[in-house]
Scaffold this active site. Structure first.
Site, PDB file in Angstrom:
ATOM      1  N   ASP A  19      72.167  88.736  57.870  1.00 56.95           N
ATOM      2  CA  ASP A  19      72.349  88.678  59.327  1.00 56.95           C
ATOM      3  C   ASP A  19      71.630  87.495  59.963  1.00 56.95           C
ATOM      4  O   ASP A  19      71.190  87.562  61.113  1.00 56.95           O
ATOM      5  CB  ASP A  19      71.873  89.979  60.000  1.00 56.95           C
ATOM      6  CG  ASP A  19      72.485  91.206  59.359  1.00 56.95           C
ATOM      7  OD1 ASP A  19      73.696  91.157  59.092  1.00 56.95           O
ATOM      8  OD2 ASP A  19      71.768  92.183  59.115  1.00 56.95           O
TER       9      ASP A  19
ATOM     10  N   LYS B 110      74.893  83.239  59.326  1.00 49.55           N
ATOM     11  CA  LYS B 110      75.557  82.317  58.392  1.00 49.55           C
ATOM     12  C   LYS B 110      77.001  82.035  58.798  1.00 49.55           C
ATOM     13  O   LYS B 110      77.499  80.942  58.603  1.00 49.55           O
ATOM     14  CB  LYS B 110      75.533  82.892  56.964  1.00 49.55           C
ATOM     15  CG  LYS B 110      74.146  82.985  56.374  1.00 49.55           C
ATOM     16  CD  LYS B 110      74.165  83.597  54.990  1.00 49.55           C
ATOM     17  CE  LYS B 110      74.605  85.038  54.969  1.00 49.55           C
ATOM     18  NZ  LYS B 110      73.673  85.995  55.574  1.00 49.55           N
TER      19      LYS B 110
ATOM     20  N   GLY C  15      79.133  90.853  56.820  1.00 50.94           N
ATOM     21  CA  GLY C  15      79.875  90.788  58.083  1.00 50.94           C
ATOM     22  C   GLY C  15      79.531  89.464  58.732  1.00 50.94           C
ATOM     23  O   GLY C  15      78.470  89.313  59.311  1.00 50.94           O
ATOM     24  N   HIS C  16      80.394  88.481  58.565  1.00 48.35           N
ATOM     25  CA  HIS C  16      80.105  87.149  59.096  1.00 48.35           C
ATOM     26  C   HIS C  16      80.846  86.960  60.420  1.00 48.35           C
ATOM     27  O   HIS C  16      82.074  86.974  60.463  1.00 48.35           O
ATOM     28  CB  HIS C  16      80.485  86.072  58.073  1.00 48.35           C
ATOM     29  CG  HIS C  16      79.595  86.104  56.854  1.00 48.35           C
ATOM     30  ND1 HIS C  16      79.764  85.312  55.764  1.00 48.35           N
ATOM     31  CD2 HIS C  16      78.495  86.851  56.596  1.00 48.35           C
ATOM     32  CE1 HIS C  16      78.812  85.572  54.880  1.00 48.35           C
ATOM     33  NE2 HIS C  16      78.037  86.506  55.366  1.00 48.35           N
TER      34      HIS C  16
ATOM     35  N   THR D 275      75.406  99.901  52.876  1.00 46.39           N
ATOM     36  CA  THR D 275      76.485  99.828  53.862  1.00 46.39           C
ATOM     37  C   THR D 275      77.557 100.896  53.583  1.00 46.39           C
ATOM     38  O   THR D 275      78.491 101.043  54.368  1.00 46.39           O
ATOM     39  CB  THR D 275      77.158  98.442  53.834  1.00 46.39           C
ATOM     40  OG1 THR D 275      77.659  98.230  52.505  1.00 46.39           O
ATOM     41  CG2 THR D 275      76.184  97.339  54.202  1.00 46.39           C
TER      42      THR D 275
ATOM     43  N   GLN E 277      74.793  88.047  52.436  1.00 49.61           N
ATOM     44  CA  GLN E 277      73.496  88.709  52.490  1.00 49.61           C
ATOM     45  C   GLN E 277      72.390  87.636  52.560  1.00 49.61           C
ATOM     46  O   GLN E 277      72.662  86.517  52.928  1.00 49.61           O
ATOM     47  CB  GLN E 277      73.279  89.660  51.299  1.00 49.61           C
ATOM     48  CG  GLN E 277      74.150  90.910  51.350  1.00 49.61           C
ATOM     49  CD  GLN E 277      75.543  90.693  50.814  1.00 49.61           C
ATOM     50  OE1 GLN E 277      75.730  90.068  49.789  1.00 49.61           O
ATOM     51  NE2 GLN E 277      76.529  91.213  51.508  1.00 49.61           N
TER      52      GLN E 277
ATOM     53  N   THR F 205      70.496  94.442  47.718  1.00 49.76           N
ATOM     54  CA  THR F 205      71.907  94.641  47.402  1.00 49.76           C
ATOM     55  C   THR F 205      72.068  94.452  45.887  1.00 49.76           C
ATOM     56  O   THR F 205      71.086  94.206  45.181  1.00 49.76           O
ATOM     57  CB  THR F 205      72.793  93.694  48.242  1.00 49.76           C
ATOM     58  OG1 THR F 205      74.162  94.098  48.082  1.00 49.76           O
ATOM     59  CG2 THR F 205      72.627  92.235  47.861  1.00 49.76           C
TER      60      THR F 205
HETATM   61  P1  IMP Z   1      74.743  97.486  49.851  1.00 48.48           P
HETATM   62  O1  IMP Z   1      74.887  96.016  49.663  1.00 48.48           O
HETATM   63  O2  IMP Z   1      75.802  98.088  50.700  1.00 48.48           O
HETATM   64  O3  IMP Z   1      74.536  98.200  48.550  1.00 48.48           O
HETATM   65  O4  IMP Z   1      73.388  97.736  50.674  1.00 48.48           O
HETATM   66  C1  IMP Z   1      72.105  97.445  50.115  1.00 48.48           C
HETATM   67  C2  IMP Z   1      71.150  96.927  51.175  1.00 48.48           C
HETATM   68  O5  IMP Z   1      71.579  95.627  51.573  1.00 48.48           O
HETATM   69  C3  IMP Z   1      71.108  97.760  52.449  1.00 48.48           C
HETATM   70  O6  IMP Z   1      69.792  97.694  52.984  1.00 48.48           O
HETATM   71  C4  IMP Z   1      72.074  97.041  53.379  1.00 48.48           C
HETATM   72  O7  IMP Z   1      71.768  97.273  54.733  1.00 48.48           O
HETATM   73  C5  IMP Z   1      71.807  95.590  52.979  1.00 48.48           C
HETATM   74  N1  IMP Z   1      72.947  94.705  53.220  1.00 48.48           N
HETATM   75  C6  IMP Z   1      74.052  94.567  52.461  1.00 48.48           C
HETATM   76  N2  IMP Z   1      74.857  93.624  52.970  1.00 48.48           N
HETATM   77  C7  IMP Z   1      74.241  93.149  54.053  1.00 48.48           C
HETATM   78  C8  IMP Z   1      74.574  92.121  54.991  1.00 48.48           C
HETATM   79  O8  IMP Z   1      75.600  91.446  54.909  1.00 48.48           O
HETATM   80  N3  IMP Z   1      73.675  91.918  56.003  1.00 48.48           N
HETATM   81  C9  IMP Z   1      72.519  92.614  56.090  1.00 48.48           C
HETATM   82  N4  IMP Z   1      72.163  93.561  55.226  1.00 48.48           N
HETATM   83  C10 IMP Z   1      73.019  93.835  54.216  1.00 48.48           C
END
Ligand code: IMP
Length: 437
Positions: free
Chosen positions: A13, A16, A40-41, A129, A226, A241
């Site tokens: 976040d 980017k 989420g860009h 997420t 990320q 992640t």
């Molecule tokens: P996952 O990638 O859905 O498995 O989530 C793992 C961790 O990464 C969690 O804390 C999510 O909130 C964080 N996360 C995953 N993708 C993003 C992103 O694009 N922006 C911010 N946090 C992310």
């Protein structure tokens, strides 16, 4: 412009999407190489907001070739939705997008496994997420995943292999006490084969395509998703992640040698945010955290969750800057800091009475960090219409100069708002700390 890698330097976040959109003006090819629709860009053009989850942010510039390389885990259903959303905006996706036949597929049961695993983690809940990203990468590593090619060239034994996998997943879900509706392997087979046909004209061997682009000296932009502190190896494990979010995974995720990259650009917010659980040394639990959230509109682009907010953390940033060989910085959301006086910047950690400027590996130590702050003077002016570094208040220039000095990397751009035009180019301006009066 030649070959540029853009990565986030915090917990995602960082903004980017906007940076990629800007740099894409000069790029011929824009590539995603890790992550999936957990990203989420956000790009805002002329007041119109577009949130991209799987398709590279360069797609909003006509004529750019956008590539989803094999390191990305693709949710084909959501990808088709994203394609249709862009087509409605008049974007020629068929011309602009290519998807690797080697991309692993997020299956419907990955989302169920993601939620079930979270429900079973107790205190170790990650706050994912919920998009099935972790289970999809886990299947890839366990060698039981399905790739885009399994819907196309390798479709012949897909139904049989899927049925076998579904039987195991069903047992796993029951063991996790998350049985629910039985997984319908036949329905998934039918749905996914149809999605494969829908995406087929876009699917190709992108590693070869990109290697040829490098050889032809085309300008390429690698879009990280990320942030480096969410990297499965270098981040705040296990609160990370499931992919490598640093610039090095261009090699494994896109099939292009990281040595061909000319410049690594790190995108960093002027303060810190984190969504989901896990250590966050500078998290502000008082009203300044709330103020940052409201002023910065810090709500997840993918899940809408409120983000945790806090002040800038030099120790954490320096750790990932070194690991990724960052050449230049883009500082985002500087405008959000107006009215904070004084501003706090964490320059060192104290852990169980011991001072350090190193980010700890131990999760216990990460959780026990007491940040040591330096205070900097704030400013009151609204920065959202400033377009030249010289026109920034002296305190804002001082803040940037301090960041630059403490991080040891020059600042290339500063963003002061969500729109494409709200950007300050700092390459020609020396940002010097303002002497104390
Ligand atoms: P996952 O990638 O859905 O498995 O989530 C793992 C961790 O990464 C969690 O804390 C999510 O909130 C964080 N996360 C995953 N993708 C993003 C992103 O694009 N922006 C911010 N946090 C992310």
């Amino acid at each position: 412009m030649t070959i540029i890698s853009v990565i986030g330097l915090q917990w995602g976040d960082e903004g980017k999407g906007k940076v990629i959109d800007l740099l894409a003006q000069e790029a011929e090819v824009v590539v995603r190489y890790q992550g999936g629709c957990n990203a989420g860009h956000t790009v805002i053009v002329g007041g119109h907001k577009t949130v991209l989850h799987q398709i590279p942010s360069g797609v909003l510039h006509s004529g750019r070739l956008c590539v989803i390389a094999h390191g990305v885990v693709v949710d084909p259903k959501r990808l088709v939705d994203e394609i249709e959303m862009l087509e409605e905006q008049g974007i020629d996706v068929a011309q602009q997008l290519r998807i690797s036949s080697g991309c692993h597929l997020v299956m419907p049961y990955h989302q169920r496994l993601d939620l079930a695993a979270e429900a079973n983690r107790g205190q170790d809940r990650i706050g994912t997420t919920g998009r099935g990203i972790g289970p999809c990468y886990a299947d890839k590593v366990a060698r039981v995943g399905f790739r885009m090619t399994d819907l196309l060239a390798d479709a012949e034994d897909f139904p049989e292999r899927l049925a076998a996998r579904v039987a195991n997943v069903q047992r796993l879900l029951e063991a996790l006490d998350a049985g629910g509706e039985p997984i319908d392997a036949a329905a998934i087979t039918e749905e996914y084969l149809a999605l494969g046909q829908r995406l087929a004209p876009l699917v190709t061997d992108t590693a070869t395509l990109l290697q040829e682009a490098v050889a032809a000296k085309r300008s390429i932009l690698f879009e990280g998703a990320q942030g480096a502190l969410l990297d499965v190896d270098m981040g705040t494990y296990p609160f990370v992640t499931s992919s490598n979010t640093g610039f090095g995974s261009i090699g494994t995720g896109a099939g292009v040698s990281p040595r061909s990259v000319d410049t690594v650009i790190g995108v960093i917010k002027a303060y810190c945010t984190r969504v989901g659980e896990g250590p966050f040394p500078t998290e502000a639990h008082d009203e300044s955290g709330e103020q940052l959230r409201e002023r910065g509109q810090e709500y997840g682009a993918t899940t809408g969750r409120p983000r945790r907010c806090g002040f800038f953390d030099v120790v954490a940033a320096r750790a990932v800057i070194e690991a990724n060989g960052v050449d230049e910085l883009v500082v985002t959301k500087l405008d959000v800091l107006s009215d904070f006086d004084p501003l706090r910047v964490c320059v060192k950690y104290r852990i169980e009475g011991r001072e350090t400027d190193r980010f700890p590996v131990s999760r216990r130590e990460q959780q026990r960090v007491e940040p040591i702050y330096e205070e900097l003077p704030g400013w009151k002016q609204d920065l959202s219409s400033v377009t030249r570094a010289e026109d920034l208040p002296a305190e804002a220039r001082h803040y940037l100069a301090t960041m630059q000095e403490l991080l040891g990397v020059p600042i290339r751009l500063v963003s002061v708002g969500a729109d494409r035009r709200q950007i300050i180019d700092c390459r020609q301006t020396r940002l010097e700390p303002v002497p104390e009066s």
